[in-house]
Write a protein that holds these residues in place. Structure first.
Motif, PDB file in Angstrom:
ATOM      1  N   LYS A 132      62.664  23.644  65.735  1.00 25.35           N
ATOM      2  CA  LYS A 132      62.377  22.407  66.458  1.00 25.35           C
ATOM      3  C   LYS A 132      60.881  22.164  66.367  1.00 25.35           C
ATOM      4  O   LYS A 132      60.083  23.080  66.594  1.00 25.35           O
ATOM      5  CB  LYS A 132      62.797  22.503  67.922  1.00 25.35           C
ATOM      6  N   GLU A 176      67.761  16.267  65.248  1.00 22.50           N
ATOM      7  CA  GLU A 176      68.115  17.558  65.842  1.00 22.50           C
ATOM      8  C   GLU A 176      67.023  18.605  65.646  1.00 22.50           C
ATOM      9  O   GLU A 176      67.052  19.671  66.260  1.00 22.50           O
ATOM     10  CB  GLU A 176      69.434  18.068  65.268  1.00 22.50           C
ATOM     11  N   ASN A 177      66.044  18.295  64.788  1.00 29.63           N
ATOM     12  CA  ASN A 177      64.909  19.191  64.571  1.00 29.63           C
ATOM     13  C   ASN A 177      63.656  18.730  65.302  1.00 29.63           C
ATOM     14  O   ASN A 177      62.602  19.347  65.171  1.00 29.63           O
ATOM     15  CB  ASN A 177      64.586  19.316  63.085  1.00 29.63           C
ATOM     16  N   ILE A 215      61.569  17.489  68.891  1.00 31.27           N
ATOM     17  CA  ILE A 215      61.423  17.402  70.342  1.00 31.27           C
ATOM     18  C   ILE A 215      60.354  16.351  70.586  1.00 31.27           C
ATOM     19  O   ILE A 215      59.203  16.513  70.184  1.00 31.27           O
ATOM     20  CB  ILE A 215      61.010  18.750  70.966  1.00 31.27           C
ATOM     21  N   SER A 238      65.132  25.681  73.602  1.00 28.08           N
ATOM     22  CA  SER A 238      65.134  26.088  72.193  1.00 28.08           C
ATOM     23  C   SER A 238      64.686  27.539  72.048  1.00 28.08           C
ATOM     24  O   SER A 238      65.281  28.312  71.296  1.00 28.08           O
ATOM     25  CB  SER A 238      64.221  25.175  71.375  1.00 28.08           C
TER      26      SER A 238
END
Length: 242
Positions: free
Chosen positions: A75, A94-95, A97, A121
């Motif tokens: 992330k 999805e990777n 933040i 995470s």
């Protein structure tokens, strides 16, 4: 901007690493990853990466690409404005933040939600990547060196308290001199030219130097830790060529 939107439209059927593969293929961009010690990359434990931020979007894509190739769950903490590009969000959301590194009022809740996701995470044994400067590098000093702005105190305080192992990374890449001049004068002016800079990366190699594990001890104050971490990132350029 139109050229960038056209590229995203071409890549809309690709997700995750295939999206980055496609973009790098179109631009003939290649990553050259140097690992001074890759023990932690062979483990399943969580760790934090801190890196300089010389070019913008390419920095994040390059780190994600290297880590996904090594089968790591990753992330990366990014500017919430990136979410405005729907195709990038769909491909790599999805990777990501999302946080707001600048505003401390209206969008403050985004940083709070981002902090919760960072903690989640790490508890899931993922790798979390920070660009502590929160902005693209600028011209520094009389020698016109290209370097990060002051690193964000909130970011460093979190890393200090987390007691999670940290890996410094130096990204050996750069934008044009004109861009750095404009971005040093004004972030808003620099933002207008950032997409042009991305297209200027055709036929380039991005060198990423992954350093030794930085044992995250509780320093007397976060300023001490910030200096040590930042120095370790920039020292990697020298160490990797030694």
């Amino acid at each position: 901007m139109n050229r960038f939107e056209s590229l995203l439209d071409e890549a809309k059927t690709y997700k995750n690493i295939k999206f980055i593969d496609f973009v790098f293929y179109k631009f003939n961009i290649k990553n050259q990853a140097v690992f001074l010690n890759d023990d932690i990359f062979l483990s399943n434990k969580p760790f934090i990466i801190v890196a300089n931020h010389p070019t913008g979007l390419l920095d994040g894509l390059s780190i994600i690409h290297v880590l996904l190739k090594r089968n790591k769950k990753v992330k990366i903490v990014v500017n919430y404005l990136l979410k405005e590009f729907a195709q990038i969000h769909e491909a790599l959301g999805e990777n990501f933040i999302y946080v707001n590194p600048f505003d401390h009022s209206k969008k403050k809740h985004l940083s709070y939600l981002g902090l919760k996701e960072i903690i989640k995470s790490l508890s899931n044994n993922e790798v979390v990547v920070f660009f502590p400067a929160g902005d693209i590098s600028k011209i520094k000093g009389r020698k016109f060196n290209i370097a990060d702005n002051e690193w964000n105190d909130t970011c460093i305080k979190f890393i200090n308290k987390s007691k999670i192992t940290v890996v410094p990374v130096f990204i050996d890449s750069k934008n044009s001199s004109v861009f750095y001049l404009l971005n040093t004068l004004s972030n808003k002016i620099g933002l207008l030219f950032i997409f042009r800079e991305f297209f200027n990366k055709c036929n380039t190699n991005v060198r990423l130097v992954f350093g030794n594990e930085f044992e995250n001890q509780m320093f007397e104050n976060h300023q001490e830790m910030k200096k040590k971490l930042k120095d370790s990132v920039y020292q990697l350029k020298k160490d990797s060529y030694a």
